[in-house]
Design an enzyme around this catalytic site. Sequence first.
Site, PDB file in Angstrom:
ATOM      1  N   ASP A  18      -1.537 -10.936   3.687  1.00 48.27           N
ATOM      2  CA  ASP A  18      -0.331 -10.125   3.891  1.00 48.27           C
ATOM      3  C   ASP A  18       0.900 -10.677   3.161  1.00 48.27           C
ATOM      4  O   ASP A  18       1.966 -10.882   3.774  1.00 48.27           O
ATOM      5  CB  ASP A  18       0.001 -10.034   5.400  1.00 48.27           C
ATOM      6  CG  ASP A  18      -1.179  -9.602   6.251  1.00 48.27           C
ATOM      7  OD1 ASP A  18      -1.965  -8.762   5.795  1.00 48.27           O
ATOM      8  OD2 ASP A  18      -1.300 -10.106   7.389  1.00 48.27           O
ATOM      9  N   GLU A 226      -1.179   1.234   7.419  1.00 52.56           N
ATOM     10  CA  GLU A 226      -0.382   0.048   7.773  1.00 52.56           C
ATOM     11  C   GLU A 226       0.187  -0.574   6.504  1.00 52.56           C
ATOM     12  O   GLU A 226      -0.042  -0.085   5.401  1.00 52.56           O
ATOM     13  CB  GLU A 226      -1.236  -0.974   8.535  1.00 52.56           C
ATOM     14  CG  GLU A 226      -2.366  -1.563   7.708  1.00 52.56           C
ATOM     15  CD  GLU A 226      -3.283  -2.496   8.492  1.00 52.56           C
ATOM     16  OE1 GLU A 226      -3.095  -2.701   9.700  1.00 52.56           O
ATOM     17  OE2 GLU A 226      -4.230  -3.018   7.871  1.00 52.56           O
TER      18      GLU A 226
HETATM   19  O1  FUB Z   1      -3.029  -9.761   9.145  1.00 51.46           O
HETATM   20  C1  FUB Z   1      -3.111  -8.981  10.324  1.00 51.46           C
HETATM   21  C2  FUB Z   1      -3.046  -7.542   9.990  1.00 51.46           C
HETATM   22  O2  FUB Z   1      -4.090  -7.209   9.092  1.00 51.46           O
HETATM   23  C3  FUB Z   1      -1.804  -7.110   9.270  1.00 51.46           C
HETATM   24  O3  FUB Z   1      -0.696  -6.998  10.098  1.00 51.46           O
HETATM   25  C4  FUB Z   1      -2.283  -5.845   8.674  1.00 51.46           C
HETATM   26  O4  FUB Z   1      -1.453  -5.298   7.705  1.00 51.46           O
HETATM   27  C5  FUB Z   1      -3.630  -6.273   8.140  1.00 51.46           C
HETATM   28  O5  FUB Z   1      -3.530  -6.924   6.887  1.00 51.46           O
END
Ligand code: FUB
Length: 329
Positions: A18, A226
């Site tokens: 991320d 997301e």
């Molecule tokens: O790293 C945890 C979660 O997985 C993140 O918040 C999302 O975007 C995905 O990458």
Amino acid sequence: MSSVKPNQPLVTHIFTADPSAHVFENKIYIYPSHDLDHDGPDNDNGDQYKMEDYHVLSLDNFDSPAVDHGEALHLKDVPWASAQMWAPDAAYKNNQYYLYFPARDKDGIFRIGVATSPTPAGPFKAEPDYIQGSYSIDPAVLVDEDDQAYIYFGGLWGGQLEKWQTGTFQPEQTEGPPADQPAIGPRVAKLSEDMLSFAAEPQEISIIDEDGSPITAGDEDRRYFEGPWVHKYNGYYYLSYSTGSTHKLVYGISRSPLGPFTFKGTILTPVIGWTTHHSIVQFEDKWYLFYHDSSLSEGVNHKRCVKYTELKYNEDGTIQTIDPYPAGE
Ligand code: FUB
């Protein structure tokens, strides 16, 4: 230490994911999640992502090694949080650096917190409570040219965005809208001048196709899942994000930071591992995509590594699609 290479892990001594990249003080600073190595369950709720702290990385330039500045913030130093410090972002304003991060509160509800530091590498000191009115995950902050800051956030499934469809938290609500209805959009809120609270209620962002019709919930190749990121190029705001279940990074553009954003195409085709998450940054005269995959662990979803590659625009402002595994590398 050897210099970083495109499409290769930035660091290998810890698992990272991320990446939110920014140019601060003429260097590239990267704010990743710090994946923990464990044998716990892996499910659609994201229980495998058990992160407990953040490390800040930096590069002097793209011919230098990546430096790990050590622990910048730990869960135990965040009074309101109980678990899962997921994808963070950072911003600079008021001669101060701000780290925005999601975590579960004491009731297990994802909220967004903020921590401050006089230096980009931290350590950061967390505010005593989460940002009032915040929810879900994956904050990304744009400080616009007029100095107004916007925070974008939200994630489906483990990110709990389905549970906020009525405006209040509905713990049993796991379904999104029907497939032919507009998809759930990411959220945006103006930040207050001191960067510590929302200046207004979060709004849902609309993502539309070239005909002006909303992207629908069943359109899993294009609908928001997301990992929002907003950058500016030639007067347009570019909203890029993960499509989750179809594992792409895609984008839309708008003349306004609040949208609506018109869907344009794919930035990155699927990587090794379930999640894909990124940031886009200009350094000197080139643009770069920071992203992650699970290649360092040979495909373990929660043991990821941060990478970068160059990002190029076409003359009409569209972004050239990137293959994370180019031939010959
Ligand atoms: O790293 C945890 C979660 O997985 C993140 O918040 C999302 O975007 C995905 O990458």
